[in-house]
Design a protein around this motif. Sequence first.
Motif, PDB file in Angstrom:
ATOM      1  N   ILE A  38      12.332  -1.865  -5.856  1.00  0.00           N
ATOM      2  CA  ILE A  38      13.619  -1.624  -5.211  1.00  0.00           C
ATOM      3  C   ILE A  38      14.502  -0.819  -6.148  1.00  0.00           C
ATOM      4  O   ILE A  38      14.625  -1.140  -7.337  1.00  0.00           O
ATOM      5  CB  ILE A  38      14.328  -2.940  -4.844  1.00  0.00           C
ATOM      6  CG1 ILE A  38      13.571  -3.680  -3.735  1.00  0.00           C
ATOM      7  CG2 ILE A  38      15.762  -2.687  -4.398  1.00  0.00           C
ATOM      8  CD1 ILE A  38      14.163  -5.034  -3.391  1.00  0.00           C
ATOM      9  N   GLN A  39      15.114   0.214  -5.615  1.00  0.00           N
ATOM     10  CA  GLN A  39      16.133   0.981  -6.330  1.00  0.00           C
ATOM     11  C   GLN A  39      17.362   1.046  -5.439  1.00  0.00           C
ATOM     12  O   GLN A  39      17.300   1.538  -4.310  1.00  0.00           O
ATOM     13  CB  GLN A  39      15.648   2.400  -6.620  1.00  0.00           C
ATOM     14  CG  GLN A  39      16.738   3.375  -7.044  1.00  0.00           C
ATOM     15  CD  GLN A  39      17.228   3.118  -8.459  1.00  0.00           C
ATOM     16  OE1 GLN A  39      16.437   3.048  -9.396  1.00  0.00           O
ATOM     17  NE2 GLN A  39      18.527   2.964  -8.608  1.00  0.00           N
ATOM     18  N   ALA A  69       5.825   8.378  -6.824  1.00  0.00           N
ATOM     19  CA  ALA A  69       7.118   7.789  -6.479  1.00  0.00           C
ATOM     20  C   ALA A  69       7.561   6.807  -7.553  1.00  0.00           C
ATOM     21  O   ALA A  69       6.783   5.967  -8.003  1.00  0.00           O
ATOM     22  CB  ALA A  69       7.031   7.077  -5.131  1.00  0.00           C
ATOM     23  N   ALA A  70       8.817   6.905  -7.950  1.00  0.00           N
ATOM     24  CA  ALA A  70       9.356   5.955  -8.922  1.00  0.00           C
ATOM     25  C   ALA A  70       9.618   4.598  -8.284  1.00  0.00           C
ATOM     26  O   ALA A  70       9.578   3.578  -8.953  1.00  0.00           O
ATOM     27  CB  ALA A  70      10.639   6.505  -9.527  1.00  0.00           C
ATOM     28  N   THR A  71       9.879   4.614  -6.975  1.00  0.00           N
ATOM     29  CA  THR A  71      10.157   3.381  -6.243  1.00  0.00           C
ATOM     30  C   THR A  71       9.219   3.295  -5.053  1.00  0.00           C
ATOM     31  O   THR A  71       9.168   4.200  -4.229  1.00  0.00           O
ATOM     32  CB  THR A  71      11.610   3.352  -5.746  1.00  0.00           C
ATOM     33  OG1 THR A  71      12.476   3.524  -6.868  1.00  0.00           O
ATOM     34  CG2 THR A  71      11.925   2.039  -5.067  1.00  0.00           C
ATOM     35  N   SER A  72       8.487   2.200  -4.939  1.00  0.00           N
ATOM     36  CA  SER A  72       7.469   2.109  -3.891  1.00  0.00           C
ATOM     37  C   SER A  72       7.982   1.490  -2.602  1.00  0.00           C
ATOM     38  O   SER A  72       7.543   1.859  -1.517  1.00  0.00           O
ATOM     39  CB  SER A  72       6.284   1.283  -4.391  1.00  0.00           C
ATOM     40  OG  SER A  72       6.702  -0.054  -4.668  1.00  0.00           O
ATOM     41  N   GLY A  73       8.898   0.516  -2.703  1.00  0.00           N
ATOM     42  CA  GLY A  73       9.314  -0.214  -1.515  1.00  0.00           C
ATOM     43  C   GLY A  73      10.542   0.366  -0.856  1.00  0.00           C
ATOM     44  O   GLY A  73      10.472   0.987   0.202  1.00  0.00           O
ATOM     45  N   ASN A 117      14.891  -4.585 -18.041  1.00  0.00           N
ATOM     46  CA  ASN A 117      13.581  -4.373 -18.639  1.00  0.00           C
ATOM     47  C   ASN A 117      12.566  -5.228 -17.897  1.00  0.00           C
ATOM     48  O   ASN A 117      12.803  -6.390 -17.587  1.00  0.00           O
ATOM     49  CB  ASN A 117      13.588  -4.773 -20.120  1.00  0.00           C
ATOM     50  CG  ASN A 117      14.480  -3.842 -20.918  1.00  0.00           C
ATOM     51  OD1 ASN A 117      14.866  -2.791 -20.435  1.00  0.00           O
ATOM     52  ND2 ASN A 117      14.804  -4.257 -22.138  1.00  0.00           N
ATOM     53  N   ASN A 118      11.438  -4.638 -17.629  1.00  0.00           N
ATOM     54  CA  ASN A 118      10.343  -5.370 -16.984  1.00  0.00           C
ATOM     55  C   ASN A 118      10.769  -6.008 -15.662  1.00  0.00           C
ATOM     56  O   ASN A 118      10.444  -7.147 -15.375  1.00  0.00           O
ATOM     57  CB  ASN A 118       9.800  -6.453 -17.920  1.00  0.00           C
ATOM     58  CG  ASN A 118       9.315  -5.855 -19.221  1.00  0.00           C
ATOM     59  OD1 ASN A 118       8.684  -4.800 -19.219  1.00  0.00           O
ATOM     60  ND2 ASN A 118       9.616  -6.521 -20.325  1.00  0.00           N
ATOM     61  N   SER A 119      11.526  -5.283 -14.873  1.00  0.00           N
ATOM     62  CA  SER A 119      12.001  -5.816 -13.599  1.00  0.00           C
ATOM     63  C   SER A 119      11.652  -4.857 -12.474  1.00  0.00           C
ATOM     64  O   SER A 119      11.698  -3.644 -12.658  1.00  0.00           O
ATOM     65  CB  SER A 119      13.519  -6.025 -13.637  1.00  0.00           C
ATOM     66  OG  SER A 119      13.982  -6.360 -12.347  1.00  0.00           O
ATOM     67  N   PRO A 120      11.293  -5.376 -11.285  1.00  0.00           N
ATOM     68  CA  PRO A 120      10.996  -4.498 -10.151  1.00  0.00           C
ATOM     69  C   PRO A 120      12.243  -4.006  -9.435  1.00  0.00           C
ATOM     70  O   PRO A 120      12.143  -3.275  -8.453  1.00  0.00           O
ATOM     71  CB  PRO A 120      10.175  -5.404  -9.230  1.00  0.00           C
ATOM     72  CG  PRO A 120      10.704  -6.768  -9.494  1.00  0.00           C
ATOM     73  CD  PRO A 120      11.052  -6.788 -10.951  1.00  0.00           C
ATOM     74  N   VAL A 121      13.437  -4.418  -9.900  1.00  0.00           N
ATOM     75  CA  VAL A 121      14.676  -4.032  -9.233  1.00  0.00           C
ATOM     76  C   VAL A 121      15.548  -3.266 -10.208  1.00  0.00           C
ATOM     77  O   VAL A 121      15.679  -3.648 -11.373  1.00  0.00           O
ATOM     78  CB  VAL A 121      15.443  -5.269  -8.722  1.00  0.00           C
ATOM     79  CG1 VAL A 121      16.719  -4.856  -8.001  1.00  0.00           C
ATOM     80  CG2 VAL A 121      14.561  -6.106  -7.807  1.00  0.00           C
ATOM     81  N   ASP A 137       0.807  -1.231   0.000  1.00  0.00           N
ATOM     82  CA  ASP A 137       0.000   0.000   0.000  1.00  0.00           C
ATOM     83  C   ASP A 137       0.833   1.271   0.000  1.00  0.00           C
ATOM     84  O   ASP A 137       0.364   2.331   0.427  1.00  0.00           O
ATOM     85  CB  ASP A 137      -0.937   0.037   1.223  1.00  0.00           C
ATOM     86  CG  ASP A 137      -1.806  -1.191   1.331  1.00  0.00           C
ATOM     87  OD1 ASP A 137      -2.267  -1.666   0.285  1.00  0.00           O
ATOM     88  OD2 ASP A 137      -1.998  -1.682   2.457  1.00  0.00           O
ATOM     89  N   ASN A 138       2.081   1.191  -0.470  1.00  0.00           N
ATOM     90  CA  ASN A 138       2.905   2.396  -0.518  1.00  0.00           C
ATOM     91  C   ASN A 138       2.666   3.159  -1.823  1.00  0.00           C
ATOM     92  O   ASN A 138       1.856   2.765  -2.644  1.00  0.00           O
ATOM     93  CB  ASN A 138       4.377   2.019  -0.341  1.00  0.00           C
ATOM     94  CG  ASN A 138       4.638   1.403   1.024  1.00  0.00           C
ATOM     95  OD1 ASN A 138       4.388   2.024   2.060  1.00  0.00           O
ATOM     96  ND2 ASN A 138       5.138   0.171   1.045  1.00  0.00           N
ATOM     97  N   ASN A 139       3.385   4.278  -1.979  1.00  0.00           N
ATOM     98  CA  ASN A 139       3.190   5.186  -3.114  1.00  0.00           C
ATOM     99  C   ASN A 139       1.743   5.665  -3.194  1.00  0.00           C
ATOM    100  O   ASN A 139       1.149   5.741  -4.272  1.00  0.00           O
ATOM    101  CB  ASN A 139       3.607   4.523  -4.433  1.00  0.00           C
ATOM    102  CG  ASN A 139       3.669   5.528  -5.580  1.00  0.00           C
ATOM    103  OD1 ASN A 139       3.882   6.717  -5.364  1.00  0.00           O
ATOM    104  ND2 ASN A 139       3.471   5.044  -6.800  1.00  0.00           N
ATOM    105  N   SER A 140       1.168   6.023  -2.057  1.00  0.00           N
ATOM    106  CA  SER A 140      -0.216   6.506  -2.075  1.00  0.00           C
ATOM    107  C   SER A 140      -0.338   7.847  -2.777  1.00  0.00           C
ATOM    108  O   SER A 140      -1.415   8.215  -3.235  1.00  0.00           O
ATOM    109  CB  SER A 140      -0.742   6.626  -0.643  1.00  0.00           C
ATOM    110  OG  SER A 140      -0.018   7.600   0.091  1.00  0.00           O
TER     111      SER A 140
END
Length: 711
Positions: free
Chosen positions: A536-537, A506-510, A572-576, A499-502
Amino acid sequence: MNLAATKLARALVVCGLCLAAAGCERTSGTIVAYSAGTGISIQDEVISADLGTGAGQVARGEDVAALQSTTAQLAATLTTQAAEIQGLLSLPQTAAEHQQAITDLNTRVTNHESSIADQGSQLTSHSTAIADLQSQLTVESPTVNVRHFGAKGDGTTDDSAAIQAAVDHAGSLAGAAPNGTGVEVYFPTGTYLVQTSIRVPFSGLGFRGPAGRGAKITGDTLLFDVGDYTDTVRVSDTEFESLLLMSSNTANATAAIKLYRTTNTLIHSCVIQDFSIHIDCYRASTTTITMNRFSNGRRTQNAAATLRLQGTDEGTAYSPGGGMHVSDNEFVGARKSGNTELNCTAAHILVHSVDGLYLQNNHYVGAQNSLRVEPLATAANHVITDIMMTQEYYDEPCSLTGQANNVVLTGTAGSPSSARYQNVKFAGCLFRASNVAANGLRVAVAGGALSDASALKNVSIVGGTVRQAVESGIAVLGSSSSNYAEVRNFLVEGVYFADNNSGGSAATSGIAVEAEGVTLAGNTFAADANPSARCIQVTMSDNHSGMPSAVVAGNDFSGSNYSPDPAEIPYNNSPVRFTVNKNARLQLSDNLFAGSGKLVDQVYRRTTTDATPASIFEYQVPETSNGELRVRVVGSSDDGTVHAAYEWQGAFVNGPGAAAWSAPVTTVRAQSAGGAIADLSLNTNTLQARVTGVAATTLSWACHVEMLSSK
């Protein structure tokens, strides 16, 4: 006959007076019976001092006074009875009867006189014993009642002087108490107005009210000022229990309790409300604050802090307090009307200096920061070290000025160079930003390049939940963000993000972290309020001589709803996403991606500076693996510009020998003018990427190997 009557009356009066003087008590009355014409019959009167029980009952001044009143009444009764006897003796009787009565009465008087003498002697002995017992009671467990020193407790009379007199008397008794048992200053039920601070320069004093906090101490000044300002001794063993401490001026800037260079302080089961600072600690060591309620529900202005911890300048060093234990408290910082905030507390716990702080099972709500760790840059030898948070609940912040966050590590590290800022750990904590705070945890420490002695280092979050942040759940700002100092050794393990980036921007939520040693392992990322480009960034830097490293392993992204940017390199297409400057050591392994269930196995990095073919990574393909393998090779110059990116993808069955690689090489990004060329070769069991044709510009190559789901 009249002479005998007079003698009897006098004897009985003497008897009564003697009993009264000796402190004896009559347990049964005189029984008198007569019959006209036959004379009189006087039954025995039983008089007893009951000394055996008296010694146990007379333990206070109030009991002694009651006993004296009773004996005085007895004397009056005996006088009255003597008069009645005198009247009876005047009745007509025969001479023989009269003479016999006189003889009997004389005998009884003689016996009573002897008994009185014996009982008086016994009473003297008992009085001595009682005095000894009272003396022992005063020394062993003394209680000083503020009412006995003139405190009214009516809410309108200024009781400051009376309470101070009681404290001073208790301080004089505390020195005589054996084995450090201390002295209790007791506040009976009432409201005590304090307009002048109560000074407590004595050790061993406890301040207590009746159960249920029936004693309220209120005023528009600092209520209790504990400590020896001559620095001769360190005041110790001070306790506050079952008291209601309340500011009478809801716009003031004072505190309820100030602790100056104290040790072994206990604040337990109190309600403290409406102060700018509830408890203000200056080098207060081994302090326990437990099961209290702190509230600012009536304030009309913002408050500075609920609990403030700082050191004291002691000439050659700025000495912190240590061994602080804060547990099972309720912190309420904001006053609201409906959903409108009318005031706010800047920080529930504000740490300027501490050497050892343990926070456990506390609930925080209504502060701009539940916990704010901020060294004072102007203080020499300032120390912040060894802070442990366990099962803390950082709840719903409020808006004051600037940015709200559940927890903030800020200030200036390494200024002066003798300062320390290290070892901060969160275990099983809940960060609930309630769509108000930018981050659950925010690290933004000024200082630039730091020495090993003064760096902000060893920050860890293990277990727990981070949710409802407006931006990233955890944000660590480094040199690329306004020249902040990177954390050295930053760990996030086993944390649940949701539930972050409300705020939706934000480019990064976690986790967005800039650090020199990062481990992000075993975390779970659920759906966010709004999808971000990544979960994750990690931004790597090397502001000191060591080589930075990062490990992102064993994380579960399968439940996340990140929105990938297809143009991003390297994933590409990665959450990290990694951003790496110069040399670094990276590992990305065993992460579960959303949708396809891919596992990212390895990441390698190497910098090349010449055109000689060089192996930039080697990957050992599992001997019995079945599936597909995808390799990306990305080259960039020192300024971060991407020069070339290549991708190979192939399938293999029963190990690498049967691999069939796609041909020709797929170019993900156009090759730059630098002329760099990467190729891929597969030997017996080693997949090797090489680079040739590097131009004069130094290129940093990152090679990423992804193991796709097995067939």
